[in-house]
Design a protein around this motif. Structure first.
Motif, short mmCIF file in Angstrom:
data_model
loop_
_atom_site.label_atom_id
_atom_site.label_comp_id
_atom_site.label_asym_id
_atom_site.label_seq_id
_atom_site.Cartn_x
_atom_site.Cartn_y
_atom_site.Cartn_z
N HIS A 63 18.03 -28.98 -30.69
CA HIS A 63 18.40 -27.57 -30.81
C HIS A 63 17.23 -26.66 -31.15
N ILE A 64 16.07 -27.22 -31.41
CA ILE A 64 14.91 -26.44 -31.84
C ILE A 64 14.14 -25.94 -30.61
N LYS A 65 13.95 -24.63 -30.52
CA LYS A 65 13.24 -24.02 -29.40
C LYS A 65 12.27 -22.98 -29.94
N GLY A 66 11.00 -23.10 -29.56
CA GLY A 66 10.01 -22.12 -29.98
C GLY A 66 8.78 -22.79 -30.56
N THR A 67 7.87 -21.97 -31.06
CA THR A 67 6.70 -22.47 -31.76
C THR A 67 6.83 -22.09 -33.23
N PHE A 68 6.38 -23.00 -34.11
CA PHE A 68 6.62 -22.84 -35.54
C PHE A 68 5.35 -23.10 -36.34
N HIS A 69 5.10 -22.23 -37.32
CA HIS A 69 3.99 -22.40 -38.26
C HIS A 69 4.58 -22.63 -39.64
N LEU A 70 4.01 -23.56 -40.39
CA LEU A 70 4.49 -23.90 -41.73
C LEU A 70 3.31 -24.02 -42.68
N ASP A 71 3.51 -23.58 -43.92
CA ASP A 71 2.49 -23.73 -44.96
C ASP A 71 1.17 -23.08 -44.55
N LYS A 72 1.20 -21.78 -44.36
CA LYS A 72 0.03 -20.97 -44.00
C LYS A 72 -0.59 -21.38 -42.67
N GLY A 73 0.20 -21.99 -41.81
CA GLY A 73 -0.28 -22.39 -40.50
C GLY A 73 -1.01 -23.72 -40.48
N TYR A 74 -1.11 -24.40 -41.63
CA TYR A 74 -1.78 -25.70 -41.65
C TYR A 74 -0.93 -26.78 -40.98
N TYR A 75 0.36 -26.49 -40.79
CA TYR A 75 1.24 -27.37 -40.01
C TYR A 75 1.87 -26.53 -38.91
N TYR A 76 2.09 -27.14 -37.77
CA TYR A 76 2.65 -26.42 -36.62
C TYR A 76 3.44 -27.40 -35.76
N PHE A 77 4.53 -26.92 -35.21
CA PHE A 77 5.34 -27.79 -34.35
C PHE A 77 6.06 -26.96 -33.29
N ARG A 78 6.58 -27.65 -32.28
CA ARG A 78 7.25 -27.00 -31.16
C ARG A 78 8.12 -28.01 -30.43
N ASN A 79 8.98 -27.50 -29.57
CA ASN A 79 9.75 -28.37 -28.68
C ASN A 79 8.98 -28.57 -27.38
N ILE A 80 9.11 -29.75 -26.79
CA ILE A 80 8.55 -30.03 -25.47
C ILE A 80 9.29 -31.22 -24.88
N ASN A 81 9.96 -31.00 -23.75
CA ASN A 81 10.67 -32.08 -23.04
C ASN A 81 11.60 -32.87 -23.97
N ASP A 82 12.42 -32.14 -24.73
CA ASP A 82 13.40 -32.74 -25.66
C ASP A 82 12.73 -33.55 -26.77
N ARG A 83 11.51 -33.22 -27.07
CA ARG A 83 10.77 -33.88 -28.15
C ARG A 83 10.27 -32.81 -29.13
N ILE A 84 9.83 -33.26 -30.29
CA ILE A 84 9.10 -32.40 -31.22
C ILE A 84 7.66 -32.86 -31.26
#
Length: 370
Positions: free
Chosen positions: A255-276
């Motif tokens: 259900h996660i769609k988009g780009t995400f920054h966490l902890d001042k941008g030192y962590y980052y994640f996104r969806n791609i092909n039903d994966r994180i």
């Protein structure tokens, strides 16, 4: 390497331009040179079997900075410098999209989100307080408000109840981008020689003598686009910065769609092909990650796995399929170094982790120096 007469005369004789590095900067530089000099002989030297560094290793964020990143930049840069940096990132992304096409790079305008940990109340409240001020600063660039506050619609845990949403950010498929750039370069009669490491160069008269691990040759102009590896050839102040990444196996009904920054941008994640796809953690060991070695470390990989399972997908069983790392080039200022090194040598390096955003623009500017 025992090269024949035919190999020297066909590949390594009468070379007009030699580019070191076949990443985003090097390939865009080559394409711009071909526009400027339709009949020139252009050669690209790449030390890897595939492009090394960060161009094929990054997370594919089409972004220009989270709210906390911009606020942090304002501590060390003027408002004008920060605004110009945002403009450059936007212009670079637009150039990339125009060069290859949105469908080719699988560009998706899903927006970007900044998350704040439950212990980061002070930063969270500062961002909320400064949101309108930064929107006003950036309004001339986007003709609209960039940042807004949204509720925790993706059900992440151990974070503040709201995110900061950036409506103008998107994501691309890094592999498709680089594959398409390589195709475009070779179709323009530009030669790429892989597994060739440049050990050094000397300038003499109107030529540059290039010394590699396999052969030596002469070129009229040498353009260095090795970013995080720049200090191996240049005296420029570029520090390598390793970024470690992992990707999950496919997750049903993600259900996660988009780009995400966490902890001042030192962590980052996104969806791609039903994966994180999830990366970061350099702040856990800044000195240790100041390296050109492609590897993973236990402390960072364990932290990435833990955050993935406790914050990002706390109620979903997840398996890690693959892990890797890339090498960025950073410095004390968030400003790429694009300049002549000598009469016939030029460089475009130190992209500061912004390669997807500004790489096309830096490559174009590097070619225009000639």
């Amino acid at each position: 390497m025992n090269l024949s007469y035919w190999e020297y005369t066909s590949w390594l004789t009468n070379v007009d331009f030699t580019i070191v590095g076949s990443g985003i900067v090097g390939l865009n530089c080559a394409l711009q040179l071909r526009k400027q000099y339709p009949n020139a002989k252009i050669v690209i030297l790449e030390k890897g079997i595939l492009p090394q560094g960060a161009s094929t290793k990054n997370a594919g964020f089409a972004c220009f900075g989270s709210l906390s990143e911009i606020l942090d930049d304002l501590n060390t840069h003027s408002e004008e410098e920060v605004l110009n940096l945002v403009k450059r990132r936007c212009n670079g992304l637009q150039l990339l999209r125009e060069t290859l096409g949105d469908a080719t790079i699988d560009y998706q305008a899903l927006g970007g989100y900044e998350l704040f940990t439950e212990n980061d109340t002070e930063l969270y409240e500062t961002c909320l307080t400064k949101k309108n001020e930064i929107n006003q600063l950036l309004f001339p660039v986007f003709d609209g408000n960039v940042f807004s506050e949204v509720s925790n619609k993706f059900q992440f845990e151990r974070i503040q109840n709201h995110y900061i949403f950036n409506q103008f950010e998107g994501q691309i498929d890094t592999g498709k981008m680089m594959f398409s750039l390589l195709e475009k370069v070779t179709s323009n009669n530009i030669q790429i020689l892989n597994s060739v490491t440049v050990d050094g160069f000397t300038e003499s008269g109107n030529a540059v003598h290039v010394h590699t691990n396999h052969f030596d040759f002469r070129t009229k102009k040498l353009l260095i686009a090795t970013n995080g590896f720049a200090s191996q050839l240049l005296e420029e102040k570029v520090k390598p910065a390793r970024a470690q990444v992992l990707i999950t196996k496919p997750i049903p009904n993600l259900h996660i769609k988009g780009t995400f920054h966490l902890d001042k941008g030192y962590y980052y994640f996104r969806n791609i092909n039903d994966r994180i796809l999830f990366g970061g953690g350099r702040n856990l060991d800044f000195k240790g990650e100041e390296t050109t070695e492609f590897a993973q470390t236990e402390i960072i990989q364990q932290t990435l796995s833990a955050i993935l399972k406790t914050t990002i997908l706390p109620k979903t069983p997840v398996e890690i399929e693959h892990r890797w790392s890339g090498i960025m080039g950073v410095g004390s200022q968030k400003k790429a170094i694009v300049k002549p090194v000598s009469n016939h040598v030029y460089c475009g390096v130190r992209l500061g982790g912004m390669g997807v955003a500004i790489g096309s623009l830096v490559g174009k500017e590097l070619a225009e120096l000639v």
